[in-house]
Design an enzyme around this catalytic site. Sequence first.
Site, PDB file in Angstrom:
ATOM      1  N   PRO A   2      -3.280 -65.351 119.588  1.00 61.65           N
ATOM      2  CG  PRO A   2      -3.952 -65.433 117.377  1.00 61.65           C
ATOM      3  CD  PRO A   2      -4.485 -65.523 118.763  1.00 61.65           C
ATOM      4  CD  GLU A   3      -0.199 -62.699 123.493  1.00 62.06           C
ATOM      5  OE1 GLU A   3      -0.153 -61.459 123.291  1.00 62.06           O
ATOM      6  OE2 GLU A   3      -0.874 -63.211 124.396  1.00 62.06           O
TER       7      GLU A   3
END
Length: 274
Positions: A2-3
């Site tokens: 997850p960014e």
Amino acid sequence: MPELPEVETTRKGISPYCEHQKVLSVEVRQPSLRWPVPDNLAQLLEGQVIRGIQRRAKYLLLAFDHGTLIIHLGMSGSLRVMLQPEPAQKHDHVDITLITGHTLRYHDPRRFGAFVWTDQPVAHHKLIAHLGPEPLSDQFTAQYLSQKCQKRKTAIKSLIMDSKVVVGVGNIYANEALFMSGIHPKQLAGQLSEGKISLLTEKIRFVLQRSITQGGTTLRDFVGGDGKPGYFAQQLNVYGRAGKDCPECGYQLEEIRQNNRSSVFCARCQPLQA
């Protein structure tokens, strides 16, 4: 992993259910994450009110009157609000149940995430203090990035992915912003013109904001705070498209490795300047 857009999507998804709500109970099923979950987490949180949920880089910050719970989703973690009781599955490691009956559930198959407590100002915490500006903040300007680029012999892609320079520009978004700016990923930062730096600053903002608006990039292990995946991956120009035609000129996209990360680019649209 997850960014920033995925983490921001999570924050937006869980905040309406969790902010200003009292914690009823805490259950830690698996304390062995990236760092051990505090063994007194239940004692710290039960009976306390979540005053707000913010994001700093890829950290979620749950603010209480007596401190802050810092959460990182790691490689494969997700936070979801369970509106009705549901049996915990194998990788559901932490439940924070609220007075409303809703449960904030942390799921993490790889267990690289983190739950860290601090009773000090969160901006001074060692995980936070070294971070550069947020890319969508007023502090991230073309002038700022230009100062960071001056006389640097670092590849521009590596520079913009350095969290000490600017946070949240992960590999996917770096690839996309550089393509939109017409900049080769191996171009030395110190060789960029002011015009290119200004354009790159604009495109970093654009690609991140677009991804946040559309719910984050769909990644194999990620689900948003409402249980729905993002859809931005359908609009990627270059990332994951090596060998396919450039969407601008039709030239075949190339792929190289930089710092063990994939860089996909169009040699015609993004020429490497001498």
